[in-house]
Enzyme design. Structure first.
Site, PDB file in Angstrom:
ATOM      1  N   PHE A   1      87.984 -33.561  71.576  1.00 47.14           N
ATOM      2  CA  PHE A   1      86.711 -34.277  71.644  1.00 47.14           C
ATOM      3  C   PHE A   1      87.012 -35.751  71.840  1.00 47.14           C
ATOM      4  CE2 PHE A   1      83.112 -36.694  70.121  1.00 47.14           C
ATOM      5  CZ  PHE A   1      82.069 -36.061  70.785  1.00 47.14           C
TER       6      PHE A   1
ATOM      7  N   LYS B   1      84.658 -46.557  66.313  1.00 49.36           N
ATOM      8  CA  LYS B   1      83.992 -46.192  65.061  1.00 49.36           C
ATOM      9  C   LYS B   1      84.185 -47.232  63.966  1.00 49.36           C
ATOM     10  CE  LYS B   1      83.627 -41.245  65.974  1.00 49.36           C
ATOM     11  NZ  LYS B   1      82.232 -41.308  66.431  1.00 49.36           N
TER      12      LYS B   1
ATOM     13  N   ASP C   1      94.254 -41.069  70.937  1.00 51.58           N
ATOM     14  CA  ASP C   1      92.855 -41.307  70.619  1.00 51.58           C
ATOM     15  C   ASP C   1      92.698 -41.315  69.098  1.00 51.58           C
ATOM     16  OD1 ASP C   1      90.150 -41.233  70.099  1.00 51.58           O
ATOM     17  OD2 ASP C   1      89.669 -39.776  71.661  1.00 51.58           O
TER      18      ASP C   1
END
Length: 416
Positions: A154, A271, A242
């Protein structure tokens, strides 16, 4: 467990929770399926809904709220910047940009930073950078660059990113897709090596999550990340990590890669970098890699804006102390010890690292969504993924007693 009620009024609420949910359903596109709670305020690890009920946030915005809701230090940094300047665009220099890039590069042990806004933008930037590096540095022929990724990844929901997703729900009706990607099973080093060696001269990067978040907090087998690092280095291929969810303290280290002493060629961050206040993301790498960009070839109006840099700079300074990573290690050990005691009953498997866990529930006890709804009734917020899995990712600032409250609520939800 009764849900405590906060005494303060919520002036911003224009209707009951039911009315607000109904309006959202009527006028908001149905691209999410939220739990039936309407949050009006938050502080630390707790949020309060429009009816005054308090809930323990054990999701923390998928790690965007690593430092809790309205962290005083970050709120102060944002307020101070709001009184000065919020946006200039990158058409001009501003006085927070240099410090942010310098300090983030130092935190990462890298040389250069390319700031963006969202995690998906960081991934898109990484893909473009790797391809550009392939053409300008490695000598890959035009339009032949390939990137190897992992199944069940993801990395976001842009058209290019879902082009290499194995989630058919995310891909349905969104084609045609972007070519140039090869996907192999996550954690399978032999499969990864075979994919790279199918065309090593044109392979420019391997893009991986050091721990797969959306897939259910999947930790790769020991030795996998070092193997990826050695493979990519030996084939002149970039290793793109990531760390949008796994990075910035979540796992008990600044980066999840650190647990196996691995340093990738590039970190993708987001984030928590925005402190739960503004969206901030960044690609951090060497001058050789990020130096391939030239003015006008890539950018973002809001990327690296003064407000974002002010907040993110404070985040970097907080992480530089190491106290949040230590907190995640200490409370993470407690979290996983208690979750481990639940295995063999309603809980089938527990995975994760630091203050991050994926908990597989026995389907006979309910779906992940049903367990989340039971936890909601007990005053705790979590989110499900992939059927019968729930994810726990409380703020790194959560107190010991609050963590115990969340775990006790989970026990009760599983017993109900």
């Amino acid at each position: 467990m009764s849900i405590p009620t906060a005494p303060q009024a919520h002036e911003a609420s224009a209707g009951s929770a039911g009315e607000l949910i109904a309006l959202a359903e009527e006028h908001g596109a149905h691209n999410y399926h939220p739990l039936p709670v309407v949050i009006a305020s938050g502080e630390g690890a707790w949020v309060t809904d429009t009816e005054g009920r308090r809930y323990l946030d054990m999701l923390a915005g998928y790690s965007a709220l690593n430092f809790g809701h309205r962290n005083p230090r970050l709120i102060e940094a944002a307020k101070a910047q709001l009184d000065r300047v919020t946006l200039t665009s990158r058409a001009f220099h501003h006085d927070r940009f240099a410090a942010f890039c310098t300090r983030l590069a130092e935190l990462c042990g890298m040389e250069m930073v390319l700031p963006m806004n969202t995690g998906a933008e960081a991934v898109e930037t990484a893909v473009k950078t790797a391809r550009k590096w392939g053409y300008r540095v490695k000598g890959v022929p035009k339009d032949k660059a390939r990137i190897v990724v992992a199944d069940d990844n993801f990395h976001g929901r842009t058209t290019t990113v879902i082009s290499f997703s194995s989630d058919e729900e995310a891909r349905a009706d969104h084609g045609p897709f972007t070519p140039g990607f090869v996907s192999v099973p996550y954690g399978d080093l032999a499969a990864l090596e075979a994919a790279v060696d199918e065309d090593p001269d044109n392979t420019v990067a391997v893009l991986l999550e050091p721990i797969q978040g959306e897939a259910g907090v999947i930790v790769p087998p020991a030795g996998y990340l070092p193997g990826v690092r050695e493979l990519t280095r030996s084939r002149n291929v970039l290793f793109l990590a990531d760390e949008v969810q796994s990075g910035l303290g979540r796992t008990g280290a600044t980066f999840a890669c650190e647990h196996e002493d691995v340093v990738p060629d590039m970190y993708l961050l987001g984030k928590a970098l925005g402190g739960g206040i503004v969206p901030v993301s960044a690609v951090v790498s060497s001058a050789e890699v990020l130096g391939v960009h030239r003015p006008g070839e890539h950018g973002s109006t809001f990327g690296g804006n003064p407000l974002a840099c002010a907040v993110a700079l404070e985040v970097v300074d907080m992480l530089a102390t190491g106290e949040y990573q230590e907190r995640a290690r200490e409370l993470g050990a407690r979290l996983h010890r208690e979750l481990g005691l639940l295995q063999g009953g309603a809980v089938r498997t527990v995975r994760g690292r630091g203050l991050w866990a994926g908990v597989d529930i026995d389907p006979a006890r309910g779906t992940g969504r049903e367990i989340c709804e039971k936890l909601l009734a007990h005053g705790v917020l979590v989110k499900d993924t992939h059927g019968s899995t729930i994810r726990l990712a409380p703020p790194l600032t959560i107190g010991d007693a609050d963590l115990d409250t969340g775990l006790e609520a989970l026990r009760k939800a599983l017993d109900a």
